[in-house]
Design an enzyme around this catalytic site. Structure first.
Site, PDB file in Angstrom:
ATOM      1  N   GLU A  76       1.082  -1.325  -0.117  1.00 12.63           N
ATOM      2  CA  GLU A  76       0.272   0.623   0.237  1.00 12.63           C
ATOM      3  C   GLU A  76       0.948   1.040  -0.467  1.00 12.63           C
ATOM      4  OE1 GLU A  76      -2.855  -2.394   3.122  1.00 12.63           O
ATOM      5  OE2 GLU A  76      -2.825  -0.260   2.919  1.00 12.63           O
ATOM      6  N   CYS A  89       3.646   8.638   0.548  1.00 11.19           N
ATOM      7  CA  CYS A  89       4.134   7.370   2.258  1.00 11.19           C
ATOM      8  C   CYS A  89       4.665   5.696   1.327  1.00 11.19           C
ATOM      9  CB  CYS A  89       3.395   7.823   3.448  1.00 11.19           C
ATOM     10  SG  CYS A  89       3.423   6.756   4.621  1.00 11.19           S
ATOM     11  N   CYS A  96       6.233  -7.382   6.986  1.00 14.86           N
ATOM     12  CA  CYS A  96       6.714  -6.159   7.373  1.00 14.86           C
ATOM     13  C   CYS A  96       7.968  -7.764   8.833  1.00 14.86           C
ATOM     14  CB  CYS A  96       6.965  -5.557   7.948  1.00 14.86           C
ATOM     15  SG  CYS A  96       8.541  -4.465   8.976  1.00 14.86           S
ATOM     16  N   CYS A 100       6.686  -5.240  15.664  1.00 12.00           N
ATOM     17  CA  CYS A 100       5.983  -4.516  16.488  1.00 12.00           C
ATOM     18  C   CYS A 100       4.933  -5.079  16.813  1.00 12.00           C
ATOM     19  CB  CYS A 100       6.111  -3.026  15.920  1.00 12.00           C
ATOM     20  SG  CYS A 100       8.590  -2.270  15.503  1.00 12.00           S
ATOM     21  N   CYS A 103       1.784  -2.436  15.805  1.00 12.46           N
ATOM     22  CA  CYS A 103       1.635  -1.993  14.176  1.00 12.46           C
ATOM     23  C   CYS A 103       1.013  -2.714  13.682  1.00 12.46           C
ATOM     24  CB  CYS A 103       3.009  -2.020  13.874  1.00 12.46           C
ATOM     25  SG  CYS A 103       3.321  -1.675  11.890  1.00 12.46           S
ATOM     26  N   CYS A 327      -0.992   5.879  10.041  1.00  8.02           N
ATOM     27  CA  CYS A 327       0.516   5.007  10.120  1.00  8.02           C
ATOM     28  C   CYS A 327       0.796   3.609  10.852  1.00  8.02           C
ATOM     29  CB  CYS A 327       1.727   5.794  10.990  1.00  8.02           C
ATOM     30  SG  CYS A 327       1.037   6.674  12.419  1.00  8.02           S
TER      31      CYS A 327
HETATM   32  N1  SAH Z   1       9.831   0.051   9.977  1.00  5.78           N
HETATM   33  C1  SAH Z   1       9.211   1.200   9.825  1.00  5.78           C
HETATM   34  C2  SAH Z   1       8.868   2.546   8.889  1.00  5.78           C
HETATM   35  C3  SAH Z   1       7.461   2.176   9.032  1.00  5.78           C
HETATM   36  S1  SAH Z   1       6.240   2.497   9.879  1.00  5.78           S
HETATM   37  C4  SAH Z   1       9.833   2.310  11.373  1.00  5.78           C
HETATM   38  O1  SAH Z   1       9.357   1.780  11.991  1.00  5.78           O
HETATM   39  O2  SAH Z   1      10.202   3.510  11.330  1.00  5.78           O
HETATM   40  C5  SAH Z   1       6.493   4.117  10.063  1.00  5.78           C
HETATM   41  C6  SAH Z   1       6.186   4.709  11.331  1.00  5.78           C
HETATM   42  O3  SAH Z   1       4.313   4.485  11.859  1.00  5.78           O
HETATM   43  C7  SAH Z   1       7.168   3.903  12.448  1.00  5.78           C
HETATM   44  O4  SAH Z   1       7.301   5.243  13.592  1.00  5.78           O
HETATM   45  C8  SAH Z   1       6.104   3.212  13.742  1.00  5.78           C
HETATM   46  O5  SAH Z   1       6.622   2.827  14.700  1.00  5.78           O
HETATM   47  C9  SAH Z   1       4.643   3.682  13.750  1.00  5.78           C
HETATM   48  N2  SAH Z   1       3.584   2.938  13.442  1.00  5.78           N
HETATM   49  C10 SAH Z   1       3.299   2.211  13.916  1.00  5.78           C
HETATM   50  N3  SAH Z   1       2.388   1.592  13.719  1.00  5.78           N
HETATM   51  C11 SAH Z   1       1.611   2.454  14.543  1.00  5.78           C
HETATM   52  C12 SAH Z   1       0.294   2.138  15.159  1.00  5.78           C
HETATM   53  N4  SAH Z   1      -0.326   1.719  14.965  1.00  5.78           N
HETATM   54  N5  SAH Z   1       0.189   4.050  15.374  1.00  5.78           N
HETATM   55  C13 SAH Z   1       1.193   5.132  15.455  1.00  5.78           C
HETATM   56  N6  SAH Z   1       2.539   4.871  15.105  1.00  5.78           N
HETATM   57  C14 SAH Z   1       2.533   3.861  13.901  1.00  5.78           C
END
Ligand code: SAH
Length: 343
Positions: A76, A89, A96, A100, A103, A327
């Site tokens: 996406e 973006c 991934c 985490c 996420c 995000c």
């Molecule tokens: N893998 C990379 C880039 C993709 S995620 C990274 O982790 O930086 C982009 C951003 O969105 C990251 O800062 C991630 O921690 C954040 N993110 C992921 N899930 C989220 C959520 N549910 N709410 C807010 N931010 C989130």
């Protein structure tokens, strides 16, 4: 071009169509011989991604595209228009592997790395839609790119660096976006951050920290067990020193998990005197998650404690919530739909 029996200057012509005029359609390539257009476009500009679904919100200024790659992988990208800039973006991987727990993409696991062209194509598609005035606000250009879609960009290092060069080199080699307007966001793969510092690029580095202490970060960003906070930040300061660029520290505010005043103070101590800036992100709750966003007052207190200690801090806006484009929401629901259909 030689293999295709064409003069080599055709490469330049084709590149100008793709990066300059933002077209991959042979009919529009009127400077190429009519009998060669189709073959050239098919051989050198094959359609890599097909838009499976397009969703818009925020009055048409946010648009999410779910793409299907040639092998059926889903990814996406999101286009966001603000006054004076448009940000693309992009995803660097289908899925991934960083896992985490807050996420959505992290829950689904890694399907595969994207190729350089699959990354670049996401931006070109957005640029094309903007140039044709398909987005609210009239014709425009992509001014910024953030690697904050699906995937961990530094886990797909070679393709991501090559994509950054295609996006930032001038036409005909690339899209001509300023390197300073490109952000590579990472969970903190320390050796890859150091490698990036040596590339002599001036892209912005964002580090998804989310906790100042290893105990909590081990849980929120599992790769922290391999590269801990101190090591990640050391690499980040190396990046700042090499590029002169302020590192963006991403911090998702999760209610009663990482939003305590003492953690704000601990974060401020880690960043004091450093070339850094904190970007607070209200957690976007993912389906089935036990976590939710911090209470606004608690978040405001967290922000104030950082600011009081001289740490530059902003709160990230939350575009695209209604279309799961905010995000952490890029989970490619199509994948689930497919397994339902086939299952
Ligand atoms: N893998 C990379 C880039 C993709 S995620 C990274 O982790 O930086 C982009 C951003 O969105 C990251 O800062 C991630 O921690 C954040 N993110 C992921 N899930 C989220 C959520 N549910 N709410 C807010 N931010 C989130």
């Amino acid at each position: 071009m030689r293999e295709l029996g064409q003069p080599t200057y055709r490469a330049d012509q084709l590149s100008r169509h793709y990066f300059g005029r933002l077209t991959d359609s042979p009919d529009e390539m009127t400077d190429l011989p009519a009998d060669a257009r189709d073959a050239l476009a098919a051989a050198l500009l094959p359609r890599l991604l097909t838009a499976e679904r397009e969703l818009t919100c925020d009055g048409g200024t946010t648009r999410k595209t779910v793409w299907r790659a040639a092998d059926g992988a889903y990814l996406e990208s999101v286009l966001m228009r603000y006054p004076g800039r448009v940000t693309s973006c992009v995803s660097s991987q289908a899925g991934c592997g960083m896992a985490c727990p807050f996420c959505a993409t992290g829950q689904a696991g890694l399907t595969r790395n994207l190729s350089t062209a699959e990354i670049v194509t996401q931006v070109v598609a957005g640029a094309r839609a903007l140039a044709r005035g398909e987005m609210a606000g009239g014709p425009g250009r992509v001014s910024n790119v953030v690697f904050m879609g699906m995937g961990e960009p530094l886990a797909n290092y070679t393709s991501v660096i090559a994509a950054v060069r295609r996006l930032t080199d001038p036409v005909p080699q690339g899209l001509g976006i300023s390197q300073r307007s490109v952000t590579v966001s990472t969970v903190g793969l320390a050796p890859a951050i150091s490698k990036l510092a040596a590339e002599k690029l001036s892209v912005r580095l964002a580090v998804s920290l989310h906790a100042p202490d290893d105990e909590l970060r081990d849980e929120l960003v599992p790769v922290n067990r391999r590269w801990q906070v101190a090591e990640v930040l050391d690499a980040a300061w190396g990046y700042a020193a090499a590029t002169g660029r302020r590192v963006s520290i991403e911090y998702a505010m999760i209610r009663d998990v990482n939003d305590q005043a003492w953690r704000a103070d601990a974060l401020a101590r880690l960043l004091a005197g450093r070339l850094a800036h904190v970007n607070l992100i209200p957690l976007n709750p993912t389906p089935g998650s036990r976590w939710t966003a911090s209470d606004p007052q608690v978040a405001a207190e967290f922000e104030a404690r950082l600011a009081d200690r001289g740490i530059p801090v902003t709160v990230r806006d939350t575009r695209g919530r209604e279309i799961d484009g905010a995000c952490g929401q890029l989970a490619a629901a199509s994948k689930a739909d497919d397994s339902l259909r086939s299952g």
